[in-house]
Design a protein around this motif. Structure first.
Motif, PDB file in Angstrom:
ATOM      1  N   VAL A 171       0.833  -1.199   0.000  1.00 57.60           N
ATOM      2  CA  VAL A 171       0.000   0.000   0.000  1.00 57.60           C
ATOM      3  C   VAL A 171       0.874   1.258   0.000  1.00 57.60           C
ATOM      4  O   VAL A 171       1.848   1.354   0.753  1.00 57.60           O
ATOM      5  N   LEU A 172       0.485   2.211  -0.833  1.00 58.41           N
ATOM      6  CA  LEU A 172       1.079   3.540  -0.782  1.00 58.41           C
ATOM      7  C   LEU A 172       0.061   4.458  -0.128  1.00 58.41           C
ATOM      8  O   LEU A 172      -1.045   4.642  -0.655  1.00 58.41           O
ATOM      9  N   PRO A 208      -1.707  11.523 -12.219  1.00 59.68           N
ATOM     10  CA  PRO A 208      -1.740  10.587 -13.349  1.00 59.68           C
ATOM     11  C   PRO A 208      -0.723   9.441 -13.197  1.00 59.68           C
ATOM     12  O   PRO A 208      -1.031   8.299 -13.555  1.00 59.68           O
ATOM     13  N   ALA A 209       0.440   9.724 -12.660  1.00 53.61           N
ATOM     14  CA  ALA A 209       1.443   8.666 -12.447  1.00 53.61           C
ATOM     15  C   ALA A 209       0.972   7.698 -11.358  1.00 53.61           C
ATOM     16  O   ALA A 209       1.185   6.485 -11.470  1.00 53.61           O
ATOM     17  N   LEU A 210       0.309   8.210 -10.335  1.00 57.20           N
ATOM     18  CA  LEU A 210      -0.248   7.335  -9.300  1.00 57.20           C
ATOM     19  C   LEU A 210      -1.362   6.465  -9.885  1.00 57.20           C
ATOM     20  O   LEU A 210      -1.489   5.294  -9.528  1.00 57.20           O
ATOM     21  N   ARG A 211      -2.154   7.045 -10.779  1.00 58.60           N
ATOM     22  CA  ARG A 211      -3.210   6.271 -11.440  1.00 58.60           C
ATOM     23  C   ARG A 211      -2.599   5.122 -12.244  1.00 58.60           C
ATOM     24  O   ARG A 211      -3.042   3.977 -12.151  1.00 58.60           O
ATOM     25  N   ARG A 212      -1.557   5.416 -13.035  1.00 57.48           N
ATOM     26  CA  ARG A 212      -0.903   4.372 -13.837  1.00 57.48           C
ATOM     27  C   ARG A 212      -0.300   3.295 -12.940  1.00 57.48           C
ATOM     28  O   ARG A 212      -0.372   2.094 -13.244  1.00 57.48           O
ATOM     29  N   MET A 213       0.274   3.707 -11.823  1.00 57.12           N
ATOM     30  CA  MET A 213       0.872   2.760 -10.889  1.00 57.12           C
ATOM     31  C   MET A 213      -0.208   1.848 -10.301  1.00 57.12           C
ATOM     32  O   MET A 213      -0.009   0.635 -10.193  1.00 57.12           O
ATOM     33  N   ASP A 256      10.613   9.298  -7.363  1.00 55.50           N
ATOM     34  CA  ASP A 256      11.221   8.801  -8.588  1.00 55.50           C
ATOM     35  C   ASP A 256      10.396   7.564  -8.926  1.00 55.50           C
ATOM     36  O   ASP A 256      10.549   6.517  -8.291  1.00 55.50           O
ATOM     37  N   PHE A 257       9.487   7.670  -9.873  1.00 55.77           N
ATOM     38  CA  PHE A 257       8.534   6.591 -10.125  1.00 55.77           C
ATOM     39  C   PHE A 257       9.198   5.310 -10.618  1.00 55.77           C
ATOM     40  O   PHE A 257       8.703   4.228 -10.339  1.00 55.77           O
ATOM     41  N   LEU A 315      10.596  -0.951  -6.392  1.00 54.89           N
ATOM     42  CA  LEU A 315      10.409  -1.328  -4.993  1.00 54.89           C
ATOM     43  C   LEU A 315       9.057  -2.012  -4.795  1.00 54.89           C
ATOM     44  O   LEU A 315       8.959  -3.028  -4.099  1.00 54.89           O
ATOM     45  N   ILE A 316       8.012  -1.486  -5.410  1.00 51.73           N
ATOM     46  CA  ILE A 316       6.691  -2.106  -5.297  1.00 51.73           C
ATOM     47  C   ILE A 316       6.723  -3.512  -5.897  1.00 51.73           C
ATOM     48  O   ILE A 316       6.217  -4.457  -5.289  1.00 51.73           O
ATOM     49  N   ASP A 317       7.351  -3.650  -7.050  1.00 44.98           N
ATOM     50  CA  ASP A 317       7.460  -4.955  -7.682  1.00 44.98           C
ATOM     51  C   ASP A 317       8.187  -5.939  -6.764  1.00 44.98           C
ATOM     52  O   ASP A 317       7.756  -7.076  -6.615  1.00 44.98           O
ATOM     53  N   GLU A 318       9.255  -5.478  -6.137  1.00 42.25           N
ATOM     54  CA  GLU A 318      10.013  -6.328  -5.195  1.00 42.25           C
ATOM     55  C   GLU A 318       9.148  -6.730  -4.002  1.00 42.25           C
ATOM     56  O   GLU A 318       9.115  -7.888  -3.617  1.00 42.25           O
ATOM     57  N   LEU A 319       8.399  -5.770  -3.447  1.00 43.89           N
ATOM     58  CA  LEU A 319       7.547  -6.067  -2.292  1.00 43.89           C
ATOM     59  C   LEU A 319       6.414  -7.024  -2.662  1.00 43.89           C
ATOM     60  O   LEU A 319       6.010  -7.857  -1.851  1.00 43.89           O
TER      61      LEU A 319
END
Length: 167
Positions: free
Chosen positions: A53-54, A70-75, A151-152, A158-162
């Motif tokens: 969770v972010l 918009p970057a948060l939406r894509r993420m 830095d997206f 990091l999200i992918d790793e988690l």
């Protein structure tokens, strides 16, 4: 000679123990707070366990916050199916109608909550600057704090790793 080897091994063990303690200390439990969505539903931090969770503190008056949406939406769209969620916490001074208008206008697919009395921001270390984000692992631990725009590319990695870590 043997004494030097034993002493070096003891020093190395101490350094490794301190490094392990430092790394463990970096992962503190997220505060147990109640979130209330724009629709009036409530949930707690503990309800987020099992997901990465972010928690993003933002404000409608913050141009950097609006720019990163918009970057948060894509993420969210990229990682949601794997167990990722964005919780966007509007600061206590943000009028709910403005928050709702931005959410609809921006077609933002994440959970928006209102920090009516500032309790959530205080619980996360007295957040005052926006945007400020906290990345939580599946165990509900804070693993990364970001003040300002992230830095997206690094955040995605990091999200992918988690998301690939065993629970």
């Amino acid at each position: 000679m043997k004494l030097k080897i034993v002493a070096a091994a003891a020093v190395l063990a101490l350094v490794l123990a301190l490094a392990g303690a430092f790394l463990f200390a970096q992962r503190t439990a997220a505060p147990d707070v109640a979130f209330t969505t724009l629709g009036g539903q409530t949930f707690r931090t503990a309800d987020l366990r099992g997901q990465v969770v972010l928690v993003n503190f933002w404000a409608t008056s913050c141009s950097s916050c609006i720019k990163e949406m918009p970057a948060l939406r894509r993420m969210q769209q990229t990682f949601q199916a794997r167990g990722y969620q964005t919780v966007a916490v509007a600061m206590e001074y943000d009028p709910p109608a403005r928050v709702a208008a931005l959410m609809v206008r921006g077609d933002l697919p994440f959970t928006f909550v209102l920090d009516h009395n500032g309790h959530i921001a205080r619980s996360f270390g007295d957040v005052r600057l926006t945007p400020t984000s906290f990345l939580l692992n599946r165990r509900g631990e804070i693993v990364h704090k970001i003040v300002g725009q992230p830095d997206f590319d690094k955040l995605h990695a990091l999200i992918d790793e988690l998301l690939t870590e065993p629970t």
